[in-house]
Design a protein around this motif. Structure first.
Motif, PDB file in Angstrom:
ATOM      1  N   ARG A 157       0.860  -1.192   0.000  1.00 29.75           N
ATOM      2  CA  ARG A 157       0.000   0.000   0.000  1.00 29.75           C
ATOM      3  C   ARG A 157       0.888   1.231   0.000  1.00 29.75           C
ATOM      4  O   ARG A 157       1.975   1.220   0.589  1.00 29.75           O
ATOM      5  N   LEU A 158       0.407   2.287  -0.650  1.00 30.23           N
ATOM      6  CA  LEU A 158       1.148   3.549  -0.692  1.00 30.23           C
ATOM      7  C   LEU A 158       0.264   4.677  -0.171  1.00 30.23           C
ATOM      8  O   LEU A 158      -0.908   4.771  -0.539  1.00 30.23           O
ATOM      9  N   PHE A 159       0.845   5.533   0.671  1.00 29.28           N
ATOM     10  CA  PHE A 159       0.154   6.725   1.167  1.00 29.28           C
ATOM     11  C   PHE A 159       1.074   7.930   0.968  1.00 29.28           C
ATOM     12  O   PHE A 159       2.261   7.862   1.298  1.00 29.28           O
ATOM     13  N   HIS A 160       0.530   8.999   0.435  1.00 35.75           N
ATOM     14  CA  HIS A 160       1.259  10.266   0.309  1.00 35.75           C
ATOM     15  C   HIS A 160       0.526  11.282   1.172  1.00 35.75           C
ATOM     16  O   HIS A 160      -0.598  11.671   0.879  1.00 35.75           O
TER      17      HIS A 160
ATOM     18  N   ALA B 214       5.834   8.044  -9.925  1.00 37.11           N
ATOM     19  CA  ALA B 214       5.318   7.207 -11.009  1.00 37.11           C
ATOM     20  C   ALA B 214       4.465   6.062 -10.452  1.00 37.11           C
ATOM     21  O   ALA B 214       3.404   5.736 -11.003  1.00 37.11           O
ATOM     22  N   LEU B 215       4.919   5.466  -9.366  1.00 41.34           N
ATOM     23  CA  LEU B 215       4.158   4.394  -8.725  1.00 41.34           C
ATOM     24  C   LEU B 215       2.838   4.933  -8.185  1.00 41.34           C
ATOM     25  O   LEU B 215       1.776   4.317  -8.372  1.00 41.34           O
TER      26      LEU B 215
ATOM     27  N   ALA C  26      -3.149   5.265  -8.758  1.00 44.68           N
ATOM     28  CA  ALA C  26      -4.337   6.120  -8.716  1.00 44.68           C
ATOM     29  C   ALA C  26      -5.239   5.911  -9.930  1.00 44.68           C
ATOM     30  O   ALA C  26      -6.411   6.307  -9.907  1.00 44.68           O
ATOM     31  N   GLU C  27      -4.713   5.313 -10.976  1.00 45.86           N
ATOM     32  CA  GLU C  27      -5.475   5.101 -12.204  1.00 45.86           C
ATOM     33  C   GLU C  27      -6.050   3.683 -12.229  1.00 45.86           C
ATOM     34  O   GLU C  27      -5.751   2.854 -11.377  1.00 45.86           O
ATOM     35  N   ASP C  28      -6.876   3.420 -13.239  1.00 48.32           N
ATOM     36  CA  ASP C  28      -7.451   2.091 -13.399  1.00 48.32           C
ATOM     37  C   ASP C  28      -7.204   1.600 -14.822  1.00 48.32           C
ATOM     38  O   ASP C  28      -8.087   1.088 -15.489  1.00 48.32           O
TER      39      ASP C  28
ATOM     40  N   ARG D 231      -2.613  -2.439 -14.763  1.00 45.20           N
ATOM     41  CA  ARG D 231      -2.236  -1.616 -13.610  1.00 45.20           C
ATOM     42  C   ARG D 231      -1.453  -2.402 -12.564  1.00 45.20           C
ATOM     43  O   ARG D 231      -0.445  -1.931 -12.045  1.00 45.20           O
ATOM     44  N   VAL D 232      -1.905  -3.603 -12.225  1.00 45.92           N
ATOM     45  CA  VAL D 232      -1.257  -4.391 -11.175  1.00 45.92           C
ATOM     46  C   VAL D 232       0.163  -4.774 -11.586  1.00 45.92           C
ATOM     47  O   VAL D 232       1.124  -4.619 -10.812  1.00 45.92           O
ATOM     48  N   ILE D 233       0.312  -5.250 -12.827  1.00 43.18           N
ATOM     49  CA  ILE D 233       1.632  -5.673 -13.296  1.00 43.18           C
ATOM     50  C   ILE D 233       2.593  -4.490 -13.326  1.00 43.18           C
ATOM     51  O   ILE D 233       3.738  -4.579 -12.845  1.00 43.18           O
ATOM     52  N   LEU D 234       2.127  -3.367 -13.858  1.00 39.51           N
ATOM     53  CA  LEU D 234       3.002  -2.205 -13.965  1.00 39.51           C
ATOM     54  C   LEU D 234       3.332  -1.634 -12.587  1.00 39.51           C
ATOM     55  O   LEU D 234       4.473  -1.227 -12.331  1.00 39.51           O
ATOM     56  N   SER D 235       2.356  -1.619 -11.693  1.00 38.90           N
ATOM     57  CA  SER D 235       2.602  -1.131 -10.329  1.00 38.90           C
ATOM     58  C   SER D 235       3.634  -1.988  -9.619  1.00 38.90           C
ATOM     59  O   SER D 235       4.541  -1.476  -8.953  1.00 38.90           O
TER      60      SER D 235
END
Length: 285
Positions: A16-19, A129-130, A135-137, A141-145
């Motif tokens: 998980r990512l939080f900014h 970039a991550l 944030a997009e759909d 998305r999963v593979i690139l993330s």
């Protein structure tokens, strides 16, 4: 810092990512997670305590915290505190590792828990970039993330392996008496150490010593001593020493007391059974 630390939060995803950005300061007690944590400080200054060591943080620093590692952030109210936080599953790190690249080693703290990055822009760009991809759909998305996260982690791993990399040094007490007490505790960790013994050893009133120790370290003497013994026992267990032998080789006199303290501190018993934990807020700083 007393034992009985809270385990905060659950991680159901690989990461998980939080900014986050605010001036609210931090009011977080010592705690630990079952996942690894990576914090990138984008702006502000403050402190972080990891595994009993206190660090001063500046913008550009990266904090690396392993699972089960007790920690606490310290930022004052009114100071802009912008950070990107990644929570990462140890299982994910293990699955993505190869024979020549063990990703969880990034969080081991072997060289230190805080990286000073003179030029953090590349790390920040990968993080941005991550964050944008998450944030997009979009398709894939999963593979690139996952790929962006791995690229970020490998870049940090390469920085760690660079002999010119600078790690933050823990803050040491300013009072020489407290520094000597810390050295004494570490040297005689397995001996019978108590408040009266320390007061006599260093020719200081025990009540003044206790107040001064907390003032200089942020922890009680008993809490520090027990934490050091628990960490030592955990290291022995990792080396293959039995839980019972690790208990007594770390200065504990009662195995039942040791197992209770170990479970409260690490969230698991010395033999691997899960301890009790309570759910927490979505962001588990």
């Amino acid at each position: 810092m007393e034992t009985g630390y809270e385990k905060r939060g659950y991680l159901l995803d690989d990461f998980r990512l939080f900014h986050l950005k605010d001036k609210n300061g931090t009011n977080v007690d010592y705690h630990y997670h079952e996942f690894c944590k990576l914090l990138m400080l984008r702006s502000g200054s403050g402190g972080y305590t990891v595994d009993g060591k206190r660090y001063t943080l500046e913008a550009g620093d990266v904090v690396l915290i392993d699972s089960q590692c007790v920690h606490r952030p310290e930022f004052e109210h009114g100071v802009l505190y912008e950070r990107v936080i990644l929570y990462i599953s140890p299982q994910f790190l293990q699955q993505q590792s190869t024979a020549d690249c063990h990703l969880q080693d990034i969080f081991s703290g072997e060289n230190g828990h805080v990286l000073h990055l003179g030029k953090p822009e590349k790390i920040w760009a990968l993080s941005d970039a991550l964050e944008q991809e998450l944030a997009e759909d979009h398709y894939g998305r999963v593979i690139l993330s996952n790929g962006l996260l791995l690229r970020l982690l490998i870049e940090i791993a390469r920085i760690i392996r660079n002999p010119e990399t600078t790690f933050a040094k823990p803050i040491t007490p300013t009072d020489s008496r407290i520094l000597n007490i810390l050295r004494y505790i570490d040297a005689y960790l397995t001996e019978d150490i108590n408040i009266d013994t320390l007061a006599e050893q260093f020719y200081i009133s025990k009540y003044h010593m206790m107040r001064l120790f907390r003032q200089e370290t942020g922890r009680s003497i008993h809490g520090y001593l027990q934490e050091r013994r628990l960490i030592h026992a955990k290291d022995l267990i990792r080396q293959g020493v039995s839980a019972t032998e690790s208990c007594f080789r770390s200065g504990f006199r009662s195995y039942s007391s040791f197992t209770r303290a170990y479970a409260k501190h690490f969230g698991t018993t010395p033999t691997g059974r899960k301890g009790h934990s309570a759910p927490a807020d979505e962001t588990y700083e």
